[in-house]
Design a protein around this motif. Structure first.
Motif, PDB file in Angstrom:
ATOM      1  N   ASP A  41       0.835  -1.283  -0.107  1.00 44.58           N
ATOM      2  CA  ASP A  41      -0.007   0.131  -0.027  1.00 44.58           C
ATOM      3  C   ASP A  41       0.840   1.194   0.103  1.00 44.58           C
ATOM      4  O   ASP A  41       0.408   2.284  -0.600  1.00 44.58           O
ATOM      5  CB  ASP A  41      -0.784  -0.012   1.236  1.00 44.58           C
ATOM      6  CG  ASP A  41      -2.266  -0.939   0.859  1.00 44.58           C
ATOM      7  OD1 ASP A  41      -2.359  -1.426  -0.076  1.00 44.58           O
ATOM      8  OD2 ASP A  41      -2.988  -0.912   1.877  1.00 44.58           O
ATOM      9  N   LYS A  44       1.488   2.630  -3.434  1.00 41.25           N
ATOM     10  CA  LYS A  44       0.524   3.127  -4.251  1.00 41.25           C
ATOM     11  C   LYS A  44       0.579   4.571  -4.916  1.00 41.25           C
ATOM     12  O   LYS A  44       1.142   5.424  -4.090  1.00 41.25           O
ATOM     13  CB  LYS A  44      -0.839   2.902  -3.614  1.00 41.25           C
ATOM     14  CG  LYS A  44      -1.314   1.490  -3.416  1.00 41.25           C
ATOM     15  CD  LYS A  44      -2.776   1.426  -3.148  1.00 41.25           C
ATOM     16  CE  LYS A  44      -2.976   2.092  -1.850  1.00 41.25           C
ATOM     17  NZ  LYS A  44      -4.199   1.429  -1.453  1.00 41.25           N
ATOM     18  N   HIS A  45       0.317   4.839  -6.006  1.00 37.01           N
ATOM     19  CA  HIS A  45       0.345   6.003  -6.748  1.00 37.01           C
ATOM     20  C   HIS A  45      -1.153   6.072  -6.751  1.00 37.01           C
ATOM     21  O   HIS A  45      -2.101   5.410  -7.149  1.00 37.01           O
ATOM     22  CB  HIS A  45       0.930   5.851  -8.193  1.00 37.01           C
ATOM     23  CG  HIS A  45       0.433   7.306  -8.727  1.00 37.01           C
ATOM     24  ND1 HIS A  45       1.270   8.379  -8.568  1.00 37.01           N
ATOM     25  CD2 HIS A  45      -0.330   7.519  -9.763  1.00 37.01           C
ATOM     26  CE1 HIS A  45       0.715   9.296  -9.600  1.00 37.01           C
ATOM     27  NE2 HIS A  45      -0.286   8.912 -10.062  1.00 37.01           N
ATOM     28  N   GLU A  46      -1.775   7.323  -6.044  1.00 38.97           N
ATOM     29  CA  GLU A  46      -3.148   7.725  -5.915  1.00 38.97           C
ATOM     30  C   GLU A  46      -3.358   8.634  -7.322  1.00 38.97           C
ATOM     31  O   GLU A  46      -2.768   9.682  -7.471  1.00 38.97           O
ATOM     32  CB  GLU A  46      -3.599   8.356  -4.611  1.00 38.97           C
ATOM     33  CG  GLU A  46      -3.120   7.741  -3.191  1.00 38.97           C
ATOM     34  CD  GLU A  46      -4.326   6.401  -3.238  1.00 38.97           C
ATOM     35  OE1 GLU A  46      -5.349   6.643  -3.919  1.00 38.97           O
ATOM     36  OE2 GLU A  46      -3.752   5.526  -2.501  1.00 38.97           O
ATOM     37  N   ALA A  50      -6.002   4.093  -7.556  1.00 33.72           N
ATOM     38  CA  ALA A  50      -4.906   3.788  -6.836  1.00 33.72           C
ATOM     39  C   ALA A  50      -4.338   2.643  -7.557  1.00 33.72           C
ATOM     40  O   ALA A  50      -4.820   1.502  -8.014  1.00 33.72           O
ATOM     41  CB  ALA A  50      -5.258   3.300  -5.421  1.00 33.72           C
ATOM     42  N   GLU A  51      -3.041   2.856  -8.064  1.00 35.17           N
ATOM     43  CA  GLU A  51      -2.218   1.622  -8.475  1.00 35.17           C
ATOM     44  C   GLU A  51      -0.877   1.552  -8.015  1.00 35.17           C
ATOM     45  O   GLU A  51      -0.304   2.456  -7.602  1.00 35.17           O
ATOM     46  CB  GLU A  51      -2.083   1.717 -10.064  1.00 35.17           C
ATOM     47  CG  GLU A  51      -1.589   3.152 -10.329  1.00 35.17           C
ATOM     48  CD  GLU A  51      -1.264   3.420 -11.742  1.00 35.17           C
ATOM     49  OE1 GLU A  51      -1.035   2.585 -12.639  1.00 35.17           O
ATOM     50  OE2 GLU A  51      -1.704   4.456 -12.308  1.00 35.17           O
ATOM     51  N   ILE A  52      -0.086   0.390  -8.073  1.00 34.86           N
ATOM     52  CA  ILE A  52       1.280   0.182  -7.929  1.00 34.86           C
ATOM     53  C   ILE A  52       1.740   0.207  -9.472  1.00 34.86           C
ATOM     54  O   ILE A  52       1.603  -0.576 -10.045  1.00 34.86           O
ATOM     55  CB  ILE A  52       1.755  -1.035  -7.237  1.00 34.86           C
ATOM     56  CG1 ILE A  52       1.196  -0.840  -5.714  1.00 34.86           C
ATOM     57  CG2 ILE A  52       3.199  -0.981  -7.164  1.00 34.86           C
ATOM     58  CD1 ILE A  52       1.281  -2.040  -4.982  1.00 34.86           C
TER      59      ILE A  52
END
Length: 124
Positions: A41, A44-46, A50-52
């Motif tokens: 978490d 994560k790029h918000e 939201a993604e890694i």
């Protein structure tokens, strides 16, 4: 997170990980990533979603037990997931979390667990 059982395409922002067949299984990888979810978490790029990012995923390193042990771990955790799906009880969820911690960190090895279970059944 999920396991794709068929070939598929995803939209931008959804990372796909294809495990090397001779090194790991999709099921074990699913549970490994689930176990390390809270750690993941923080990467994560918000945005809208939201993604890694794949560039971050490629840098992450995990220890993997032998493939036969991975398969047993995934099988055990899958059985617990099935039980939770049926009962939705906190006890089953706690059991899963506890077992994941022991199995994913190598605190207990599946082969040792199998031996202990067999000894308990036979009374040794």
């Amino acid at each position: 997170m999920g396991i794709a059982r068929i070939n598929l395409a995803t939209k931008q922002g959804i990372a796909g990980i294809i495990p090397k067949k001779n090194e790991t299984t999709s099921e074990f990888l699913y549970y490994l990533l689930q176990y390390y979810g809270k750690i993941l978490d923080k990467y994560k790029h918000e945005g809208t979603l939201a993604e890694i990012r794949p560039s971050i995923l490629k840098q992450l390193k995990f220890a993997f037990p032998p493939k036969d042990e991975q398969e047993m771990i995934a099988h055990i955790l899958s059985m617990i997931d099935d039980k939770y799906e049926h009962e939705r009880s906190e006890e089953v969820l706690k059991l899963k979390m506890g077992l994941m911690q022991l199995l994913m960190t190598g605190t207990i090895r599946v082969n040792n667990l199998k031996k202990e279970m067999k000894d308990a059944e036979t009374g040794n």
